[in-house]
Design a protein around this motif. Structure first.
Motif, mmCIF file in Angstrom:
data_model
loop_
_atom_site.group_PDB
_atom_site.id
_atom_site.type_symbol
_atom_site.label_atom_id
_atom_site.label_comp_id
_atom_site.label_asym_id
_atom_site.label_seq_id
_atom_site.Cartn_x
_atom_site.Cartn_y
_atom_site.Cartn_z
ATOM 1 N N PHE A 1 0.816 -1.214 0.000
ATOM 2 C CA PHE A 1 0.000 0.000 0.000
ATOM 3 C C PHE A 1 0.850 1.265 0.000
ATOM 4 O O PHE A 1 0.463 2.280 -0.571
ATOM 5 C CB PHE A 1 -0.937 0.002 1.212
ATOM 6 N N MET A 2 2.029 1.221 0.620
ATOM 7 C CA MET A 2 2.870 2.402 0.662
ATOM 8 C C MET A 2 3.432 2.722 -0.727
ATOM 9 O O MET A 2 3.459 3.883 -1.153
ATOM 10 C CB MET A 2 4.009 2.197 1.664
ATOM 11 N N ILE A 3 3.849 1.696 -1.457
ATOM 12 C CA ILE A 3 4.349 1.898 -2.815
ATOM 13 C C ILE A 3 3.226 2.382 -3.724
ATOM 14 O O ILE A 3 3.424 3.271 -4.564
ATOM 15 C CB ILE A 3 4.965 0.593 -3.346
ATOM 16 N N ARG A 4 2.040 1.823 -3.570
ATOM 17 C CA ARG A 4 0.903 2.279 -4.393
ATOM 18 C C ARG A 4 0.610 3.757 -4.130
ATOM 19 O O ARG A 4 0.320 4.514 -5.059
ATOM 20 C CB ARG A 4 -0.333 1.435 -4.074
ATOM 21 N N ARG A 5 0.716 4.157 -2.892
ATOM 22 C CA ARG A 5 0.480 5.557 -2.536
ATOM 23 C C ARG A 5 1.531 6.464 -3.171
ATOM 24 O O ARG A 5 1.208 7.529 -3.702
ATOM 25 C CB ARG A 5 0.490 5.715 -1.019
ATOM 26 N N VAL A 6 2.786 6.051 -3.145
ATOM 27 C CA VAL A 6 3.862 6.858 -3.722
ATOM 28 C C VAL A 6 3.635 7.048 -5.218
ATOM 29 O O VAL A 6 3.746 8.156 -5.753
ATOM 30 C CB VAL A 6 5.224 6.202 -3.446
ATOM 31 N N VAL A 7 3.300 5.972 -5.922
ATOM 32 C CA VAL A 7 3.121 6.042 -7.374
ATOM 33 C C VAL A 7 1.927 6.915 -7.730
ATOM 34 O O VAL A 7 2.011 7.780 -8.621
ATOM 35 C CB VAL A 7 2.961 4.627 -7.957
ATOM 36 N N THR A 8 0.818 6.724 -7.068
ATOM 37 C CA THR A 8 -0.366 7.523 -7.380
ATOM 38 C C THR A 8 -0.164 8.994 -7.004
ATOM 39 O O THR A 8 -0.707 9.879 -7.670
ATOM 40 C CB THR A 8 -1.596 6.971 -6.646
ATOM 41 N N MET B 1 9.127 -2.566 2.099
ATOM 42 C CA MET B 1 8.872 -3.945 2.506
ATOM 43 C C MET B 1 9.095 -4.113 4.007
ATOM 44 O O MET B 1 8.348 -4.834 4.680
ATOM 45 C CB MET B 1 9.783 -4.887 1.722
ATOM 46 N N ARG B 2 10.125 -3.439 4.541
ATOM 47 C CA ARG B 2 10.361 -3.521 5.991
ATOM 48 C C ARG B 2 9.219 -2.864 6.765
ATOM 49 O O ARG B 2 8.814 -3.358 7.822
ATOM 50 C CB ARG B 2 11.684 -2.846 6.335
ATOM 51 N N TYR B 3 8.690 -1.765 6.240
ATOM 52 C CA TYR B 3 7.575 -1.104 6.929
ATOM 53 C C TYR B 3 6.339 -2.000 6.936
ATOM 54 O O TYR B 3 5.639 -2.108 7.950
ATOM 55 C CB TYR B 3 7.259 0.220 6.243
ATOM 56 N N LEU C 1 2.593 11.819 2.704
ATOM 57 C CA LEU C 1 2.191 10.432 2.944
ATOM 58 C C LEU C 1 1.209 10.322 4.097
ATOM 59 O O LEU C 1 1.001 9.240 4.653
ATOM 60 C CB LEU C 1 3.426 9.573 3.235
ATOM 61 N N GLY C 2 0.601 11.439 4.489
ATOM 62 C CA GLY C 2 -0.400 11.425 5.546
ATOM 63 C C GLY C 2 0.150 11.597 6.941
ATOM 64 O O GLY C 2 -0.566 11.425 7.920
#
Length: 455
Positions: free
Chosen positions: A82-89, A240-242, A332-333
């Motif tokens: 979800f974090m990577i999806r947020r960064v890309v969007t 991935m660690r997060y 990132l909120g």
């Protein structure tokens, strides 16, 4: 006659021509051999180089096997993290904004551009977001133009960067890209697409057709490299660690909720065994064991999972991810300790990154449209200007959208300035209209500007 041992040695000799070995095998001159494969570090599979692409074209290119791992990891993370999806969007939201329009000051060119942009087989407005997503994940775009010889219209299709194993360039110029080799399923041979540097790129065949043309656009490309790099590479391990850290916290909370959270004292011996059986086989919460009757006493215990102790760990991981993608934490909120003034100052470096990426993305769209027009001209379906300048204009919204009051003030001040520039003869009416509406936060194409002037 050569012995089998000689043929086996020849098989593993690097300079040996594999065709000779294959000829032996076709003639049946081989015996059954049991081979033990050592896949420990330092060894790699001897698959054909034409499939693996392990021959870097530019001096700073990485081996294709390394790039392929990064591309696969980035796509998988985008799908599941979800974090990577947020960064890309987030990057796409700022770069594409409310939309991008390509137009031209030349009427005949502008008519073609609008037809190309809105053609049902292109629908470029709907492709902008996926294109920007791919540019963020892979650092590259490989669009292919298929040109209709009847009307000269080109149709855009994209090949994922993970399928382009090799780029063939001019012998003495790695920036002049001639062909692109695409991996094919169940084949060791590459499918080759001609590039803009190929001599046949704009030359019709005897049947009057143009061969499909692949283009290549890249960001984060080091000097001396032909391939770009995605934005996610540095942050993938930390994302991935997060995710793993967060899963551990949730799992720990669930385990402690399900175990050892209450004592039950039962005065009535007739229901003791029944209660014991429920506690052994059921989740107390789901089974409703907390609801007790007469003669029962339930003592609840306080759960201590030390959530506060892990707060700094989570924030550090989020900070690492945000830093890797050139964003402040509040993007990132993470806005708990940031007020508006601080966030505005912290957002300046991020806004500059978005502006640079937006400029690069607009340049990609400009070149894509210009190439489509040149191919139409090569078929005689369009006319090139005498100076070769298509006078293309890419219009988009500003990256950092201010509030309505700020936009109104900017539009007021710029209108006064534009009137002075117009009086001095520095700009024409069309340029003044485009700039005024841009500062007002709106996007106008050339046709809308022309209609405004005529009204």
């Amino acid at each position: 006659m050569s012995t089998f041992l000689d043929r086996l040695r020849a098989l593993f000799r690097p300079e040996q021509d594999t065709s000779a070995v294959l000829s032996h095998l076709r003639r049946g001159e081989a015996a059954a051999v049991t081979v033990r494969v050592d896949d420990s570090p330092g060894w790699e599979a001897r698959t054909p180089r034409s499939w693996r692409g392990d021959a870097p074209t530019g001096p700073a290119d990485r081996p294709w096997s390394e790039r392929l791992d990064d591309l696969d990891d980035a796509l998988e993370a985008w799908r599941k993290n979800f974090m990577i999806r947020r960064v890309v969007t987030m990057i796409t939201s700022y770069v594409v904004g409310d939309g991008i329009i390509v137009s031209s000051r030349l009427p005949q060119v502008d008519a073609f551009v609008r037809a190309f942009w809105t053609h049902p087989k292109n629908d470029m407005a709907a492709r902008l977001a996926p294109m920007c997503d791919e540019l963020t994940r892979a650092g590259e775009l490989f669009p292919v133009l298929h040109t209709n010889r009847i009307d000269g219209m080109s149709y855009v299709r994209f090949v994922p960067a993970s399928l382009i194993a090799e780029i063939e360039t001019a012998p003495n110029d790695y920036e002049s890209e001639r062909r692109y080799g695409q991996r094919q399923e169940n084949s060791t041979e590459l499918k080759w697409w001609i590039g803009p540097g190929h001599r046949l790129a704009y030359r019709p065949t005897s049947a009057g057709r143009l061969r499909p043309l692949m283009l290549h656009y890249a960001v984060n490309r080091p000097i001396g490299a032909t391939r770009g790099e995605g934005d996610l590479g540095p942050v993938l391990p930390w994302a991935m660690r997060y995710k793993a850290w967060l899963e551990d916290r949730v799992r720990l909370n669930r385990l402690r909720t399900r175990q050892g959270i209450m004592d039950v004292e039962i005065a009535d011996d007739s229901v003791v065994e029944q209660k014991r059986r429920q506690l052994r086989t059921s989740n107390p919460t789901e089974a409703g064991i907390y609801v007790h009757g007469p003669g029962e006493k339930v003592t609840m215990h306080e759960l201590k999972i030390g959530a506060g102790d892990a707060y700094d760990d989570g924030q550090t991981l989020r900070m690492a991810i945000a830093t890797g993608v050139n964003a402040a934490l509040h993007y990132l909120g993470e806005g708990e300790t940031v007020n508006y003034a601080t966030a505005k100052e912290m957002g300046e470096p991020t806004a500059r990154f978005f502006s640079q990426r937006q400029a690069a993305f607009c340049a990609i769209l400009r070149d894509l449209v210009a190439t489509a027009y040149r191919r139409a001209a090569a078929l005689g379906q369009a006319t090139m200007p005498s100076d070769g300048d298509l006078q293309l204009i890419v219009t988009t919204t500003e990256v950092a959208r201010a509030d309505n009051l700020t936009l109104a003030q900017a539009a007021r001040y710029v209108t006064v300035a534009l009137q002075a520039w117009k009086a001095e003869g520095w700009i024409d009416d069309a340029t003044a209209a485009r700039m005024a509406f841009r500062f007002a936060g709106e996007v106008l194409g050339e046709d809308e500007v022309a209609a405004m002037q005529q009204s």
